[in-house]
Each structure stands twice: as C-alpha cells, then as structure tokens.
Write a protein that holds these residues in place. Sequence first.
Motif, PDB file in Angstrom:
ATOM      1  N   ARG A 103      -6.907   1.465  -9.408  1.00  0.00           N
ATOM      2  CA  ARG A 103      -7.318   1.553 -10.818  1.00  0.00           C
ATOM      3  C   ARG A 103      -6.173   1.210 -11.771  1.00  0.00           C
ATOM      4  NH1 ARG A 103      -9.735   6.694  -9.351  1.00  0.00           N
ATOM      5  NH2 ARG A 103      -8.236   7.701 -10.704  1.00  0.00           N
ATOM      6  N   TYR A 104      -4.949   1.417 -11.346  1.00  0.00           N
ATOM      7  CA  TYR A 104      -3.786   1.175 -12.197  1.00  0.00           C
ATOM      8  C   TYR A 104      -3.155  -0.197 -11.961  1.00  0.00           C
ATOM      9  CZ  TYR A 104      -3.880   5.944 -13.881  1.00  0.00           C
ATOM     10  OH  TYR A 104      -4.252   7.112 -14.499  1.00  0.00           O
ATOM     11  N   PHE A 105      -3.033  -0.590 -10.724  1.00  0.00           N
ATOM     12  CA  PHE A 105      -2.379  -1.860 -10.386  1.00  0.00           C
ATOM     13  C   PHE A 105      -3.450  -2.909 -10.118  1.00  0.00           C
ATOM     14  CE2 PHE A 105       0.727   1.427  -9.526  1.00  0.00           C
ATOM     15  CZ  PHE A 105       1.873   0.905 -10.117  1.00  0.00           C
ATOM     16  N   THR A 106      -4.166  -3.278 -11.185  1.00  0.00           N
ATOM     17  CA  THR A 106      -5.320  -4.167 -11.071  1.00  0.00           C
ATOM     18  C   THR A 106      -4.953  -5.603 -10.742  1.00  0.00           C
ATOM     19  OG1 THR A 106      -5.320  -4.504 -13.461  1.00  0.00           O
ATOM     20  CG2 THR A 106      -6.730  -2.732 -12.603  1.00  0.00           C
ATOM     21  N   SER A 107      -3.697  -5.985 -10.970  1.00  0.00           N
ATOM     22  CA  SER A 107      -3.282  -7.361 -10.650  1.00  0.00           C
ATOM     23  C   SER A 107      -2.939  -7.512  -9.171  1.00  0.00           C
ATOM     24  CB  SER A 107      -2.093  -7.769 -11.525  1.00  0.00           C
ATOM     25  OG  SER A 107      -0.974  -6.941 -11.229  1.00  0.00           O
ATOM     26  N   LYS A 108      -3.049  -6.435  -8.408  1.00  0.00           N
ATOM     27  CA  LYS A 108      -2.798  -6.431  -6.963  1.00  0.00           C
ATOM     28  C   LYS A 108      -1.434  -7.011  -6.599  1.00  0.00           C
ATOM     29  CE  LYS A 108      -7.636  -6.463  -5.783  1.00  0.00           C
ATOM     30  NZ  LYS A 108      -8.719  -7.088  -5.053  1.00  0.00           N
ATOM     31  N   PRO A 109      -0.353  -6.368  -7.074  1.00  0.00           N
ATOM     32  CA  PRO A 109       0.991  -6.875  -6.761  1.00  0.00           C
ATOM     33  C   PRO A 109       1.282  -6.752  -5.269  1.00  0.00           C
ATOM     34  CG  PRO A 109       1.113  -4.690  -7.754  1.00  0.00           C
ATOM     35  CD  PRO A 109      -0.320  -5.126  -7.840  1.00  0.00           C
ATOM     36  N   ALA A 110       2.299  -7.486  -4.816  1.00  0.00           N
ATOM     37  CA  ALA A 110       2.776  -7.315  -3.447  1.00  0.00           C
ATOM     38  C   ALA A 110       3.154  -5.847  -3.279  1.00  0.00           C
ATOM     39  CB  ALA A 110       3.980  -8.215  -3.203  1.00  0.00           C
ATOM     40  N   ARG A 111       3.004  -5.322  -2.049  1.00  0.00           N
ATOM     41  CA  ARG A 111       3.232  -3.895  -1.879  1.00  0.00           C
ATOM     42  C   ARG A 111       3.657  -3.566  -0.455  1.00  0.00           C
ATOM     43  NH1 ARG A 111      -1.432   0.741  -2.257  1.00  0.00           N
ATOM     44  NH2 ARG A 111      -1.575   0.446  -0.018  1.00  0.00           N
ATOM     45  N   SER A 112       4.512  -2.578  -0.354  1.00  0.00           N
ATOM     46  CA  SER A 112       4.806  -1.919   0.908  1.00  0.00           C
ATOM     47  C   SER A 112       4.383  -0.472   0.730  1.00  0.00           C
ATOM     48  CB  SER A 112       6.299  -1.968   1.233  1.00  0.00           C
ATOM     49  OG  SER A 112       6.735  -3.293   1.347  1.00  0.00           O
ATOM     50  N   CYS A 113       3.793   0.120   1.761  1.00  0.00           N
ATOM     51  CA  CYS A 113       3.398   1.519   1.704  1.00  0.00           C
ATOM     52  C   CYS A 113       3.752   2.139   3.044  1.00  0.00           C
ATOM     53  CB  CYS A 113       1.903   1.650   1.428  1.00  0.00           C
ATOM     54  SG  CYS A 113       1.362   3.359   1.170  1.00  0.00           S
ATOM     55  N   VAL A 114       4.614   3.134   3.000  1.00  0.00           N
ATOM     56  CA  VAL A 114       5.084   3.749   4.231  1.00  0.00           C
ATOM     57  C   VAL A 114       4.958   5.264   4.163  1.00  0.00           C
ATOM     58  CG1 VAL A 114       6.706   1.876   4.730  1.00  0.00           C
ATOM     59  CG2 VAL A 114       7.475   3.836   3.413  1.00  0.00           C
ATOM     60  N   ALA A 115       4.816   5.865   5.339  1.00  0.00           N
ATOM     61  CA  ALA A 115       4.853   7.320   5.433  1.00  0.00           C
ATOM     62  C   ALA A 115       6.300   7.721   5.672  1.00  0.00           C
ATOM     63  CB  ALA A 115       3.977   7.805   6.584  1.00  0.00           C
ATOM     64  N   VAL A 116       6.695   8.786   5.039  1.00  0.00           N
ATOM     65  CA  VAL A 116       8.056   9.298   5.181  1.00  0.00           C
ATOM     66  C   VAL A 116       7.996  10.744   5.656  1.00  0.00           C
ATOM     67  CG1 VAL A 116       9.018   7.743   3.436  1.00  0.00           C
ATOM     68  CG2 VAL A 116       8.142   9.971   2.747  1.00  0.00           C
ATOM     69  N   LYS A 117       9.086  11.218   6.176  1.00  0.00           N
ATOM     70  CA  LYS A 117       9.105  12.588   6.691  1.00  0.00           C
ATOM     71  C   LYS A 117       8.841  13.598   5.582  1.00  0.00           C
ATOM     72  CE  LYS A 117      11.787  15.883   9.289  1.00  0.00           C
ATOM     73  NZ  LYS A 117      13.007  16.186   9.989  1.00  0.00           N
TER      74      LYS A 117
END
Length: 122
Positions: free
Chosen positions: A92-106
């Motif tokens: 809903r916020y990043f509607t331009s669909k930028p490049a992204r990394s999404c990781v789980a952290v401890k």
Amino acid sequence: MTVIATQNAPGAIGPYSQGFVTGNLIITSGQLPVDPASGTMPKSIAAQAEQSCKNVGAILEAAGSGLDKVVKTTCFLAHMEDFAAFNEVYARYFTSKPARSCVAVKELPKGALCEIEAIAEK
C-alpha cells in the motif's frame, strides 16, 4: 552530503542519522515501527509495518522526496512467518514496486517485528 533530521520520524537510538542526501539520492537509516510522538511501538506486524512505512515516508518528505521515488528497500523481519502480513501493508505504501531485499533476522532493536530502510531519488 546533507544530514536529514525530522521530528516526524523517530530520532536515532545510536550514533547515526535518520538519513543522508548525497547527490540525487536519499538514503535512510533503518526505520523501526516507533511512533515519533509517543515513542511507543504497536503490537501486531501489520501495525508495525504501517508505522515503519510512515517513518520512512516522513524522512523522505523531509528531504524533498517521497515513497513514490524509492528505488530500493531493504526489509528486516523478526519472523519470516510475518512475510505475507508485512507485504500486504508494504504494498500500500511502496506502490512503485521498488527493488527489494527482505530477510529474517535473529532479532531487531527494541524487540521490533520489522525494520525498513530505503534509497530514493530526490
């Protein structure tokens, strides 16, 4: 380089700034889901994702940009099982669909469930 500082996003909790403008780029520090007015964090992943997005947006706005100019984000999740709920808010916020990394952290500072950093054009 210009340091970004706004009261509309949480202040740094360590030896760093909210972000920098360098050339035509704005680089934000990771934004926890802390409400800048109260200093509190909501409980659910959806509410935390929303607050982190708002905090990134406030920093970008202070630098003369906006979420629509973001070209790259890095997202940190405390639990990968929150991925779908996080994505629902993020979209809903990043509607331009930028490049992204999404990781789980401890773990994240202050026990947060998510954190978002961004790079945007000015």
